[in-house]
Design a protein around this motif. Structure first.
Motif, PDB file in Angstrom:
ATOM      1  N   PHE A 118      23.728  11.898  17.286  1.00 10.95           N
ATOM      2  CA  PHE A 118      22.476  11.974  18.028  1.00 10.95           C
ATOM      3  C   PHE A 118      22.234  10.708  18.856  1.00 10.95           C
ATOM      4  O   PHE A 118      21.657  10.773  19.944  1.00 10.95           O
ATOM      5  N   ALA A 119      22.687   9.564  18.351  1.00 14.12           N
ATOM      6  CA  ALA A 119      22.400   8.279  18.990  1.00 14.12           C
ATOM      7  C   ALA A 119      22.817   8.212  20.460  1.00 14.12           C
ATOM      8  O   ALA A 119      22.056   7.677  21.287  1.00 14.12           O
ATOM      9  N   PRO A 120      24.001   8.713  20.853  1.00 13.92           N
ATOM     10  CA  PRO A 120      24.366   8.631  22.280  1.00 13.92           C
ATOM     11  C   PRO A 120      23.401   9.383  23.187  1.00 13.92           C
ATOM     12  O   PRO A 120      23.051   8.896  24.271  1.00 13.92           O
ATOM     13  N   TYR A 121      22.964  10.564  22.750  1.00 14.20           N
ATOM     14  CA  TYR A 121      22.041  11.357  23.565  1.00 14.20           C
ATOM     15  C   TYR A 121      20.676  10.656  23.643  1.00 14.20           C
ATOM     16  O   TYR A 121      20.037  10.630  24.699  1.00 14.20           O
ATOM     17  N   TYR A 122      20.249  10.118  22.523  1.00 18.80           N
ATOM     18  CA  TYR A 122      18.982   9.388  22.471  1.00 18.80           C
ATOM     19  C   TYR A 122      19.040   8.170  23.397  1.00 18.80           C
ATOM     20  O   TYR A 122      18.107   7.909  24.167  1.00 18.80           O
ATOM     21  N   ALA A 123      20.165   7.440  23.328  1.00 17.53           N
ATOM     22  CA  ALA A 123      20.306   6.242  24.158  1.00 17.53           C
ATOM     23  C   ALA A 123      20.329   6.590  25.639  1.00 17.53           C
ATOM     24  O   ALA A 123      19.698   5.910  26.456  1.00 17.53           O
ATOM     25  N   SER A 124      21.048   7.657  25.993  1.00 15.21           N
ATOM     26  CA  SER A 124      21.090   8.078  27.394  1.00 15.21           C
ATOM     27  C   SER A 124      19.704   8.474  27.887  1.00 15.21           C
ATOM     28  O   SER A 124      19.290   8.112  28.994  1.00 15.21           O
ATOM     29  N   ALA A 125      18.989   9.238  27.061  1.00 17.79           N
ATOM     30  CA  ALA A 125      17.637   9.665  27.436  1.00 17.79           C
ATOM     31  C   ALA A 125      16.692   8.472  27.553  1.00 17.79           C
ATOM     32  O   ALA A 125      15.825   8.433  28.433  1.00 17.79           O
ATOM     33  N   LEU A 126      16.863   7.488  26.666  1.00 18.93           N
ATOM     34  CA  LEU A 126      16.014   6.300  26.714  1.00 18.93           C
ATOM     35  C   LEU A 126      16.285   5.499  27.985  1.00 18.93           C
ATOM     36  O   LEU A 126      15.352   4.963  28.609  1.00 18.93           O
ATOM     37  N   LEU A 127      17.543   5.428  28.397  1.00 15.09           N
ATOM     38  CA  LEU A 127      17.874   4.751  29.655  1.00 15.09           C
ATOM     39  C   LEU A 127      17.210   5.464  30.834  1.00 15.09           C
ATOM     40  O   LEU A 127      16.707   4.816  31.756  1.00 15.09           O
ATOM     41  N   VAL A 128      17.187   6.790  30.787  1.00 13.07           N
ATOM     42  CA  VAL A 128      16.525   7.557  31.853  1.00 13.07           C
ATOM     43  C   VAL A 128      15.030   7.242  31.870  1.00 13.07           C
ATOM     44  O   VAL A 128      14.445   6.984  32.920  1.00 13.07           O
ATOM     45  N   ARG A 129      14.400   7.267  30.683  1.00  9.32           N
ATOM     46  CA  ARG A 129      12.958   7.038  30.612  1.00  9.32           C
ATOM     47  C   ARG A 129      12.582   5.639  31.069  1.00  9.32           C
ATOM     48  O   ARG A 129      11.505   5.421  31.646  1.00  9.32           O
ATOM     49  N   GLU A 130      13.458   4.666  30.845  1.00  8.38           N
ATOM     50  CA  GLU A 130      13.159   3.296  31.211  1.00  8.38           C
ATOM     51  C   GLU A 130      13.605   2.948  32.636  1.00  8.38           C
ATOM     52  O   GLU A 130      13.575   1.787  33.030  1.00  8.38           O
ATOM     53  N   GLY A 131      14.028   3.967  33.387  1.00 11.03           N
ATOM     54  CA  GLY A 131      14.364   3.744  34.789  1.00 11.03           C
ATOM     55  C   GLY A 131      15.776   3.281  35.055  1.00 11.03           C
ATOM     56  O   GLY A 131      16.067   2.735  36.122  1.00 11.03           O
ATOM     57  N   HIS A 132      16.679   3.493  34.095  1.00 10.58           N
ATOM     58  CA  HIS A 132      18.071   3.071  34.259  1.00 10.58           C
ATOM     59  C   HIS A 132      19.001   4.280  34.178  1.00 10.58           C
ATOM     60  O   HIS A 132      20.045   4.234  33.514  1.00 10.58           O
ATOM     61  N   PRO A 156      21.580  17.658  32.742  1.00 12.41           N
ATOM     62  CA  PRO A 156      20.392  18.491  32.461  1.00 12.41           C
ATOM     63  C   PRO A 156      20.041  18.539  30.985  1.00 12.41           C
ATOM     64  O   PRO A 156      18.859  18.577  30.616  1.00 12.41           O
ATOM     65  N   ALA A 157      21.060  18.534  30.139  1.00 14.36           N
ATOM     66  CA  ALA A 157      20.816  18.581  28.697  1.00 14.36           C
ATOM     67  C   ALA A 157      20.207  17.276  28.199  1.00 14.36           C
ATOM     68  O   ALA A 157      19.306  17.281  27.346  1.00 14.36           O
ATOM     69  N   ILE A 158      20.669  16.155  28.738  1.00 20.25           N
ATOM     70  CA  ILE A 158      20.151  14.852  28.318  1.00 20.25           C
ATOM     71  C   ILE A 158      18.655  14.746  28.595  1.00 20.25           C
ATOM     72  O   ILE A 158      17.902  14.144  27.817  1.00 20.25           O
ATOM     73  N   LEU A 159      18.196  15.354  29.677  1.00 17.59           N
ATOM     74  CA  LEU A 159      16.783  15.256  30.030  1.00 17.59           C
ATOM     75  C   LEU A 159      15.889  15.882  28.964  1.00 17.59           C
ATOM     76  O   LEU A 159      14.723  15.497  28.824  1.00 17.59           O
ATOM     77  N   LEU A 160      16.410  16.830  28.193  1.00 18.63           N
ATOM     78  CA  LEU A 160      15.615  17.439  27.119  1.00 18.63           C
ATOM     79  C   LEU A 160      15.305  16.443  26.004  1.00 18.63           C
ATOM     80  O   LEU A 160      14.342  16.619  25.264  1.00 18.63           O
ATOM     81  N   TYR A 161      16.117  15.406  25.898  1.00 19.06           N
ATOM     82  CA  TYR A 161      15.921  14.411  24.844  1.00 19.06           C
ATOM     83  C   TYR A 161      14.888  13.355  25.211  1.00 19.06           C
ATOM     84  O   TYR A 161      14.448  12.604  24.348  1.00 19.06           O
ATOM     85  N   VAL A 162      14.522  13.286  26.497  1.00 18.60           N
ATOM     86  CA  VAL A 162      13.640  12.206  26.952  1.00 18.60           C
ATOM     87  C   VAL A 162      12.325  12.150  26.162  1.00 18.60           C
ATOM     88  O   VAL A 162      11.901  11.062  25.732  1.00 18.60           O
ATOM     89  N   PRO A 163      11.619  13.275  25.932  1.00 16.44           N
ATOM     90  CA  PRO A 163      10.365  13.180  25.159  1.00 16.44           C
ATOM     91  C   PRO A 163      10.563  12.614  23.753  1.00 16.44           C
ATOM     92  O   PRO A 163       9.670  11.945  23.220  1.00 16.44           O
ATOM     93  N   LEU A 195      16.861  20.052  40.208  1.00 16.49           N
ATOM     94  CA  LEU A 195      15.833  19.373  39.430  1.00 16.49           C
ATOM     95  C   LEU A 195      16.381  18.121  38.753  1.00 16.49           C
ATOM     96  O   LEU A 195      15.697  17.097  38.660  1.00 16.49           O
ATOM     97  N   THR A 196      17.632  18.209  38.291  1.00 16.41           N
ATOM     98  CA  THR A 196      18.252  17.054  37.632  1.00 16.41           C
ATOM     99  C   THR A 196      18.413  15.895  38.604  1.00 16.41           C
ATOM    100  O   THR A 196      18.155  14.730  38.263  1.00 16.41           O
ATOM    101  N   LEU A 197      18.818  16.196  39.843  1.00 11.91           N
ATOM    102  CA  LEU A 197      19.058  15.142  40.825  1.00 11.91           C
ATOM    103  C   LEU A 197      17.779  14.459  41.280  1.00 11.91           C
ATOM    104  O   LEU A 197      17.840  13.406  41.929  1.00 11.91           O
ATOM    105  N   LEU A 198      16.634  15.039  40.944  1.00 15.18           N
ATOM    106  CA  LEU A 198      15.371  14.347  41.218  1.00 15.18           C
ATOM    107  C   LEU A 198      15.197  13.140  40.300  1.00 15.18           C
ATOM    108  O   LEU A 198      14.429  12.226  40.613  1.00 15.18           O
ATOM    109  N   VAL A 199      15.929  13.148  39.183  1.00 15.96           N
ATOM    110  CA  VAL A 199      15.787  12.082  38.180  1.00 15.96           C
ATOM    111  C   VAL A 199      17.078  11.299  38.017  1.00 15.96           C
ATOM    112  O   VAL A 199      17.057  10.077  37.833  1.00 15.96           O
TER     113      VAL A 199
END
Length: 206
Positions: free
Chosen positions: A5-19, A51-58, A190-194
């Motif tokens: 789970f950690a890799p997906y969480y880390a990727s989503a966290l990078l997205v949420r933090e603008g990276h 697209p799947a990683i974005l589901l982990y962002v919340p 939609l994914t490319l917007l983020v």
């Protein structure tokens, strides 16, 4: 713990933090997890599509251990829904009782795979639900709907798990490729917007 789970969480966290451009960078993932106090036992890497990683962002609003637990519960609920949908769509004899249906669903979700799902925190519940919806639409003759479910639920996350089914659907009804392509285009847009193209390229090259 949480190695899958950690890799997906880390990727989503990078997205949420603008990276988002670094969402597939194992070094950036590992550094971020260590900075948050969730040091992984080994460098992490992400296999899921953007697209799947974005589901982990919340889920990144919660600490890793809690997000991992919530994700496992969600996956188990999705697996249960998948079993219910598949059993309902299957061509059972008219004499099948509700009790028998309940027993079949219970047997479907009580195997060792469900126990592994709790420990590994993977994507299986999403994929199972998408496949169950695909099967249900196929049984009802709705091939276009089946292709959309397959595209959104499986091809969006782990395409290699659904290539065979997608080819079967196209061979069975070639025009089903159109709604599948439209669904993929919508998700991609939609994914490319983020997510920047550079990150998509990193995923494709992984």
């Amino acid at each position: 713990a949480h190695l899958d789970f950690a890799p997906y969480y880390a990727s989503a966290l990078l997205v949420r933090e603008g990276h988002a451009a670094q969402m597939y960078d194992p070094a950036a993932q590992t550094e971020l997890l260590r900075a948050s106090g969730d040091a992984p036992q080994a460098p992490v890497a992400t296999a899921l599509a953007p697209p799947a990683i974005l589901l982990y962002v919340p889920l990144t609003l919660a600490p890793l251990w809690l997000a991992s637990l919530m994700w496992s519960v969600i996956q188990c609920l999705l697996l249960l829904m998948a079993a219910l949908i598949a059993v309902r769509a299957a061509p059972w004899a008219a004499t099948l009782t509700r009790t028998a249906s309940v027993v079949i669903v219970a047997a479907a979700v009580s195997g060792g795979g469900t126990l592994m799902l709790l420990g590994l925190n993977q994507w299986d519940g999403v994929a199972a639900l998408a496949l169950a919806l695909t099967y249900s639409d196929l049984r009802a003759g709705r091939d276009n709907g089946a292709m959309v479910w397959l595209t959104v639920g499986v091809l969006a996350g782990k395409p290699h798990l659904a290539i065979g089914m997608a080819l079967f659907l196209v061979a069975r009804r070639p025009l089903s490729l159109i709604p599948g392509a439209l669904a993929a285009a919508a998700m991609g847009g939609l994914t490319l917007l983020v997510v920047p193209l550079a990150a998509v390229g990193q995923w494709l090259g992984a």
